[in-house]
Scaffold this active site. Structure first.
Site, PDB file in Angstrom:
ATOM      1  N   LYS A  84       0.598   4.548  -8.404  1.00  0.00           N
ATOM      2  CA  LYS A  84       0.994   5.667  -9.042  1.00  0.00           C
ATOM      3  C   LYS A  84       2.238   5.898  -9.613  1.00  0.00           C
ATOM      4  CE  LYS A  84       1.065  10.600  -7.552  1.00  0.00           C
ATOM      5  NZ  LYS A  84       0.729  11.534  -6.440  1.00  0.00           N
ATOM      6  N   ASP A 121       0.886  -1.291   0.128  1.00  0.00           N
ATOM      7  CA  ASP A 121       0.053  -0.072   0.009  1.00  0.00           C
ATOM      8  C   ASP A 121       1.080   1.350  -0.233  1.00  0.00           C
ATOM      9  OD1 ASP A 121      -2.403  -1.830   0.189  1.00  0.00           O
ATOM     10  OD2 ASP A 121      -1.852  -1.830   2.529  1.00  0.00           O
ATOM     11  N   LYS A 171       2.252   2.119  -4.988  1.00  0.00           N
ATOM     12  CA  LYS A 171       3.420   1.620  -6.442  1.00  0.00           C
ATOM     13  C   LYS A 171       2.511   1.853  -7.643  1.00  0.00           C
ATOM     14  CE  LYS A 171       3.386  -2.432  -4.446  1.00  0.00           C
ATOM     15  NZ  LYS A 171       2.567  -2.169  -3.133  1.00  0.00           N
ATOM     16  N   GLY A 183     -11.507  -2.281   1.539  1.00  0.00           N
ATOM     17  CA  GLY A 183     -12.144  -1.209   2.364  1.00  0.00           C
ATOM     18  C   GLY A 183     -11.666  -1.088   3.798  1.00  0.00           C
ATOM     19  N   ARG A 184     -10.867  -2.332   4.192  1.00  0.00           N
ATOM     20  CA  ARG A 184     -10.536  -2.192   5.613  1.00  0.00           C
ATOM     21  C   ARG A 184      -9.470  -1.044   6.130  1.00  0.00           C
ATOM     22  NH1 ARG A 184      -7.723  -7.891   6.737  1.00  0.00           N
ATOM     23  NH2 ARG A 184      -6.448  -7.403   5.117  1.00  0.00           N
ATOM     24  N   ALA A 216      -4.657  -7.343  -3.806  1.00  0.00           N
ATOM     25  CA  ALA A 216      -3.816  -6.327  -3.731  1.00  0.00           C
ATOM     26  C   ALA A 216      -4.156  -5.289  -4.971  1.00  0.00           C
ATOM     27  CB  ALA A 216      -2.228  -6.700  -3.974  1.00  0.00           C
ATOM     28  N   GLY A 217      -4.856  -4.102  -4.329  1.00  0.00           N
ATOM     29  CA  GLY A 217      -5.283  -3.169  -5.451  1.00  0.00           C
ATOM     30  C   GLY A 217      -4.347  -1.861  -5.628  1.00  0.00           C
ATOM     31  N   HIS A 218      -4.101  -1.434  -6.885  1.00  0.00           N
ATOM     32  CA  HIS A 218      -3.651  -0.256  -6.964  1.00  0.00           C
ATOM     33  C   HIS A 218      -4.609   0.753  -7.410  1.00  0.00           C
ATOM     34  CE1 HIS A 218       0.481  -2.432  -8.310  1.00  0.00           C
ATOM     35  NE2 HIS A 218       0.385  -2.288  -6.795  1.00  0.00           N
ATOM     36  N   GLN A 230       1.829  -5.996  -2.737  1.00  0.00           N
ATOM     37  CA  GLN A 230       2.219  -6.050  -1.449  1.00  0.00           C
ATOM     38  C   GLN A 230       3.611  -5.351  -1.332  1.00  0.00           C
ATOM     39  OE1 GLN A 230       1.325  -9.424  -2.634  1.00  0.00           O
ATOM     40  NE2 GLN A 230      -0.659  -9.018  -1.979  1.00  0.00           N
ATOM     41  N   ARG A 253      -6.335   0.731   7.490  1.00  0.00           N
ATOM     42  CA  ARG A 253      -4.950   0.227   7.572  1.00  0.00           C
ATOM     43  C   ARG A 253      -4.606   0.872   8.917  1.00  0.00           C
ATOM     44  NH1 ARG A 253      -4.118   2.618   1.729  1.00  0.00           N
ATOM     45  NH2 ARG A 253      -4.861   0.811   0.406  1.00  0.00           N
TER      46      ARG A 253
END
Length: 422
Positions: A18, A13, A16, A301-302, A39-41, A223, A304
């Site tokens: 961007k 998170d 990366k 949506g958790r 894992a989302g960007h 990750q 961090r």
């Protein structure tokens, strides 16, 4: 340089996506080398937000994008992402390539992931329950189903029947979950096959030819370093290798062909899920950083967990990845603080202080952060230069790590990045 790896230098998170999107505009091929759709960007372009989960972030810039053998692919998620990109005017045919050797996330992987986490209770790892770990486990035990199996219905059926037979025993007898009907899974998977077949490619050969032709190839991981299966904070890790060397393994190229490794780090630290976190912020300042930084999972949506920058862990990331330059993102988030602590050492249980990351998990689990406090700047990061205190903060990080900071993130949009001279 022709081959550059973008690697997360923390617990993921780091922003990366961007940085990849920025560098992709000068690249010919962008390659995702590990992970799955957990894992989302997040990329913001012209006020429009893209949440990329499976396809390399370069696709938003219109650059050819490849998914390597080291990834696991949920066919339904990949198809949804392809459809969404095309609906928003982005071409994918002839630009998206998926390794035939990548493994598929099957329905039972998702079911088992959730069931295992629930069963572990307070000892759970904190996975996103997307089936990533179970898919990698089947790969290691050699009963996995690969992307190339989509192209042969006979082989696909045989593998689904074999895997379903084993997984249904676990689902029914251990977790009390309804079994999967192999025929239903075959039919569903064959439907995905028709849509995905044009994208299947020998990505190792694709990358080799690009490098031989002198083209610029950018590798992106999901990750981050501290979630690496071998070198991260086990067992609170992912199921693959986010470190830079994973790019060579995933795409079948020699490690000597990697020219540059760009580490991406936030100006602070975040972590999702369970596990030790020495520089975690206590008190209301954590909520403040979370809200200012929008620190909520792209996919889940958790919330961090947020901490001050940890130079001990970052120094470790520089070492295991061979980082040659650093991109420091979200520096703007710290603009709201008049003082900014930075973790410069750990105090171990025996009282000794160290700048090196502990090799033994018990030391890491029980260490305490030693902070040095730097002055804040309390002003927006606008214009072609950083405020003096912000520039000092960046210089402090670079000097502590002996690695140049060449990119500084000053906002959420694509163009909110300052390039610094090394």
């Amino acid at each position: 340089m022709p081959a550059t790896v973008i690697v997360g230098a923390q617990w993921g998170d780091e922003g990366k996506g961007k940085i990849v999107d920025l560098l992709a505009q000068e690249s010919d091929l962008v390659c995702r080398y590990q992970g799955g759709p957990n894992a989302g960007h997040t990329i913001v372009v012209d006020g429009e937000t893209y949440k990329i989960r499976a396809i390399p972030s370069g696709i938003v810039a219109g650059v050819a994008s490849a998914i390597g053998a080291g990834c696991v692919v949920d066919p339904a998620v990949l198809i949804e992402e392809l459809d969404d990109l095309e609906a928003r005017g982005h071409r994918t045919d002839g630009l998206v390539f998926v390794s035939g050797n990548a493994h598929l996330i099957m329905p039972w992987h998702v079911a088992l992931d959730g069931a295992r986490e629930r069963r572990l209770g307070n000892l759970q790892i904190g996975t996103t329950r997307r089936g990533i770990g179970p898919a990698y486990a089947d790969k290691a035990t050699r009963i996995g189903i690969r992307v190339q199996d989509l192209l042969d219905p006979k082989i696909l059926r045989e593998k689904v029947e074999l895997a379903a037979g084993e997984k249904n025993v676990w689902l029914e007898r251990v977790y009390g979950i309804e079994p999967f009907d192999a025929e239903d899974v075959v039919a569903q998977t064959l439907a995905h096959a028709e849509r995905l077949a044009p994208y299947v490619e020998d990505t190792s050969l694709l990358v080799d030819r690009a490098l031989r032709d002198g083209r610029d190839v950018l590798f992106e991981g999901a990750q981050g370093t501290l979630l690496d299966l071998d070198h991260g904070t086990y067992p609170f890790v992912t199921s693959s290798s986010p470190i830079a060397a994973g790019a060579a393994v995933s795409f079948g190229i020699g490690p000597q062909r990697i020219d540059e490794v760009v580490g991406v780090s936030k100006a602070y630290v975040t972590r999702v899920g369970e596990g030790p976190f020495p520089s975690e912020i206590t008190g209301p300042a954590q909520d403040r950083v979370r809200e200012l930084g929008g620190e909520f999972g792209t996919v889940t949506g958790r919330e961090r967990r947020c901490g001050w920058l940890d130079l001990v862990a970052l120094r470790f990331a520089v070492r295991v990845n061979g980082i040659t330059s650093l991109a420091l993102t979200k520096v703007d988030v710290l603009s709201d603080f008049d003082e900014i602590p930075v973790c410069v050492r750990y105090r171990l249980p025996d009282g000794e202080e160290t700048e090196d990351f502990p090799a033994h998990q018990s030391d890491f689990h029980h260490c305490e952060p030693v902070f040095e406090t730097l002055p804040g700047w309390l002003e927006e990061l606008a214009g072609p230069a950083l405020p003096p205190a912000a520039a000092d903060y960046v210089a402090f990080v670079a000097g502590s790590l002996d690695v140049p900071v060449t990119l500084v993130g000053t906002g959420a949009s694509r163009d909110a990045v300052l390039a610094l001279q090394p």
